[in-house]
Write a protein that holds these residues in place. Structure first.
Motif, short mmCIF file in Angstrom:
data_model
loop_
_atom_site.label_atom_id
_atom_site.label_comp_id
_atom_site.label_asym_id
_atom_site.label_seq_id
_atom_site.Cartn_x
_atom_site.Cartn_y
_atom_site.Cartn_z
N VAL A 323 12.75 -1.34 -1.82
CA VAL A 323 11.24 -1.10 -1.32
C VAL A 323 10.47 -1.86 -2.23
CG1 VAL A 323 9.36 0.50 -0.88
CG2 VAL A 323 11.79 1.23 -0.50
N ARG A 324 9.91 -2.90 -1.57
CA ARG A 324 8.55 -3.71 -2.40
C ARG A 324 7.28 -3.11 -2.16
NH1 ARG A 324 9.20 -7.41 0.68
NH2 ARG A 324 7.36 -7.45 2.01
N TYR A 325 6.68 -2.58 -3.47
CA TYR A 325 5.39 -2.04 -3.51
C TYR A 325 4.32 -3.10 -3.53
CZ TYR A 325 7.33 2.70 -3.97
OH TYR A 325 8.12 3.87 -3.76
N PRO A 326 3.11 -2.99 -2.85
CA PRO A 326 2.26 -3.83 -3.07
C PRO A 326 1.62 -4.10 -4.33
CG PRO A 326 1.27 -1.70 -2.13
CD PRO A 326 2.83 -1.60 -2.17
N SER A 327 1.03 -5.19 -4.73
CA SER A 327 0.62 -5.47 -6.24
C SER A 327 -0.66 -4.77 -6.48
CB SER A 327 0.83 -6.89 -6.44
OG SER A 327 -0.27 -7.52 -5.38
N ARG A 328 -1.51 -4.78 -5.38
CA ARG A 328 -2.72 -4.08 -5.57
C ARG A 328 -3.07 -3.37 -4.39
NH1 ARG A 328 -6.96 -6.94 -3.93
NH2 ARG A 328 -8.30 -5.76 -5.23
N LEU A 329 -4.01 -2.48 -4.49
CA LEU A 329 -4.71 -1.64 -3.27
C LEU A 329 -6.10 -1.73 -3.47
CD1 LEU A 329 -2.11 1.29 -2.72
CD2 LEU A 329 -2.41 -0.73 -1.25
N SER A 330 -6.81 -2.13 -2.54
CA SER A 330 -8.31 -2.03 -2.49
C SER A 330 -8.69 -0.73 -2.52
CB SER A 330 -8.87 -2.63 -1.29
OG SER A 330 -8.68 -2.12 -0.05
N ALA A 331 -9.80 -0.54 -2.62
CA ALA A 331 -10.64 0.90 -2.76
C ALA A 331 -10.59 1.47 -1.17
CB ALA A 331 -11.94 0.91 -3.17
N GLN A 333 -8.27 0.84 1.09
CA GLN A 333 -6.83 0.99 1.33
C GLN A 333 -6.37 2.39 0.56
OE1 GLN A 333 -5.09 -2.68 -0.20
NE2 GLN A 333 -4.70 -3.25 1.84
N LYS A 334 -7.08 2.64 -0.70
CA LYS A 334 -6.61 3.69 -1.12
C LYS A 334 -7.02 5.02 -0.42
CE LYS A 334 -6.17 1.69 -5.93
NZ LYS A 334 -6.63 1.76 -7.11
N SER A 335 -8.30 4.69 -0.02
CA SER A 335 -8.97 5.96 0.73
C SER A 335 -8.29 6.15 2.22
CB SER A 335 -10.39 5.57 0.97
OG SER A 335 -11.25 6.31 1.72
N ASP A 336 -7.96 5.16 2.76
CA ASP A 336 -7.11 5.30 3.93
C ASP A 336 -5.98 6.20 3.69
OD1 ASP A 336 -9.17 4.19 5.29
OD2 ASP A 336 -8.06 2.44 5.36
N LEU A 337 -5.07 5.93 2.60
CA LEU A 337 -4.10 6.37 2.35
C LEU A 337 -3.99 8.03 1.91
CD1 LEU A 337 -2.00 3.55 0.18
CD2 LEU A 337 -1.06 4.42 2.61
N ARG A 338 -5.13 7.89 1.21
CA ARG A 338 -5.24 9.43 0.70
C ARG A 338 -5.65 10.37 2.01
NH1 ARG A 338 -8.70 7.15 -3.40
NH2 ARG A 338 -7.70 7.14 -5.35
N ARG A 339 -6.52 9.69 3.22
CA ARG A 339 -6.65 10.70 4.20
C ARG A 339 -5.53 10.66 5.04
NH1 ARG A 339 -7.51 8.27 9.07
NH2 ARG A 339 -7.80 5.99 8.26
N VAL A 340 -4.59 9.55 5.22
CA VAL A 340 -3.42 9.80 5.93
C VAL A 340 -2.33 10.76 5.26
CG1 VAL A 340 -1.41 8.37 6.99
CG2 VAL A 340 -3.69 7.60 7.16
N LEU A 341 -2.23 10.57 4.13
CA LEU A 341 -0.88 11.13 3.43
C LEU A 341 -1.51 12.33 2.46
CD1 LEU A 341 0.92 7.81 1.90
CD2 LEU A 341 1.37 9.24 4.01
N GLY A 342 -2.78 12.49 2.63
CA GLY A 342 -3.05 13.74 1.66
C GLY A 342 -2.56 15.06 2.05
N GLY A 343 -2.47 15.22 3.31
CA GLY A 343 -1.94 16.44 3.76
C GLY A 343 -0.41 16.75 3.76
N SER A 344 0.33 15.56 3.50
CA SER A 344 1.82 15.60 3.52
C SER A 344 2.48 16.09 2.50
CB SER A 344 2.33 14.24 3.56
OG SER A 344 2.01 13.52 2.48
#
Length: 344
Positions: A323-331, A333-344
């Motif tokens: 699995v290739r991880y991104p080298s960096r995430l913008s603020a 993108q991080k916010s979107d990920l927290r929103r999508v994955l936060g309840g998992s």
């Protein structure tokens, strides 16, 4: 007249002893069971025995005289056949001969005693004391005296020993495609051989190797006695050992094929279709529906290497994921990920 010994040796009826020796040496190099590698071993043994008998008869003045006059049956039985009714006086059973010699055997005490085939071979190729005795120290044809012993040499009843040169191994580099589909390889070798007169000369020869689907690294293909020939030494076997060239996509693990597949983090989470070309040129599209974690492996049945004992069956194809991880995430993108994955 029965067997035509002249035709067997391919000589004319005025052939000298030297002519007979040359003819015998030439044919013996073809039909000697240790030199002839046809599938029909019994045919080679029968031919060699026939050649030896022909030389035995024609090289012996007394045997040849009786054979020329009366033929093979009379030679072996000791019985002179009756004269034919024709009075032409031509041919082997000339009436004039019978009339002049009163139908008597040239040598009434003669008894046909054939020499051993191996004794003849040893005499003409220098493998024995050269005495050529009829029943002496040679190995017996009926007992399979041409078989090599387990120590790589041959021995005769006279106590002499013929050494066999050590086997010569060569690497046979094969692509993974060759080992998957099978292939035919032609290899030119240069070697020394003994000609009919016993002299050494150089020859070139093409060896053909049929690579079978599923062969593995380390498989050995042996060409018996295809090494250099030298007087008094049995030629070495030539052995080719299969080696496997690296492939750009696949590596081999037994009967399985293994490939590494890098996917993005997004693909690992949401799915992907892996597209690849097989070793026999087919295009596969393999859907990956489940979420993939680093180090996961997907097995595709029956898409590996052919199994050599039954090429209709194959091993598996194993896809190893990285699995290739991104080298960096913008603020954002991080916010979107927290929103999508936060309840998992």
């Amino acid at each position: 007249m029965g067997i035509d010994y002249y035709n067997i040796l391919k000589v004319n009826r005025n052939a000298s002893v030297e002519d007979l020796k040359k003819a015998y040496r030439r044919l013996a190099m073809i039909w000697h069971p240790d030199k002839n590698h046809t599938k029909n071993k019994s045919e080679a043994e029968a031919k060699f025995k026939q050649i030896s008998e022909a030389y035995d008869v024609l090289s012996d003045p007394q045997k040849r005289q009786i054979y020329d006059l009366y033929g093979e049956e009379a030679l072996k039985s000791g019985q002179v056949p009756p004269p034919p009714p024709s009075s032409s006086g031509r041919g082997y059973y000339s009436n004039n001969y019978y009339n002049n010699n009163q139908q008597q055997h040239p040598n009434p005490n003669f008894r046909f005693n054939p020499r051993d085939a191996e004794d003849i071979y040893a005499e003409l190729f220098g493998g024995s004391d050269g005495g050529g005795g009829g029943s002496g120290g040679g190995r017996r044809f009926k007992e399979g005296y041409f078989r090599n012993n387990v120590n790589g040499g041959e021995s005769s009843g006279s106590g002499s020993s013929v050494k066999k040169a050590p086997a010569v191994e060569n690497v046979l580099a094969c692509s993974l495609v060759d080992l998957y589909k099978g292939a035919k390889k032609k290899i030119k070798i240069s070697r020394t051989v003994l000609d009919s007169s016993g002299k050494i000369r150089n020859v070139e020869e093409i060896l053909t190797i049929e690579i079978k689907p599923g062969w593995k690294k380390g498989t050995k293909i042996t060409f018996p006695e295809k090494g250099n020939q030298e007087p008094g030494v049995i030629a070495a076997d030539i052995i080719f050992v299969v080696d496997e060239k690296p492939h750009d996509v696949f590596t081999r693990d037994g009967n399985d094929l293994v490939m590494n597949q890098e996917i993005s983090l997004l693909e690992a989470l949401t799915g992907k279709t892996v597209e690849l070309t097989t070793l026999d040129g087919r295009n596969l599209a393999i859907p990956v529906m489940e979420m993939v974690k680093p180090g996961d492996e997907l097995t595709v049945a029956n898409e590996g290497m052919p199994i050599s004992k039954d090429p209709r069956k194959k091993g598996n194809l194993r896809i190893k994921f990285d699995v290739r991880y991104p080298s960096r995430l913008s603020a954002v993108q991080k916010s979107d990920l927290r929103r999508v994955l936060g309840g998992s």
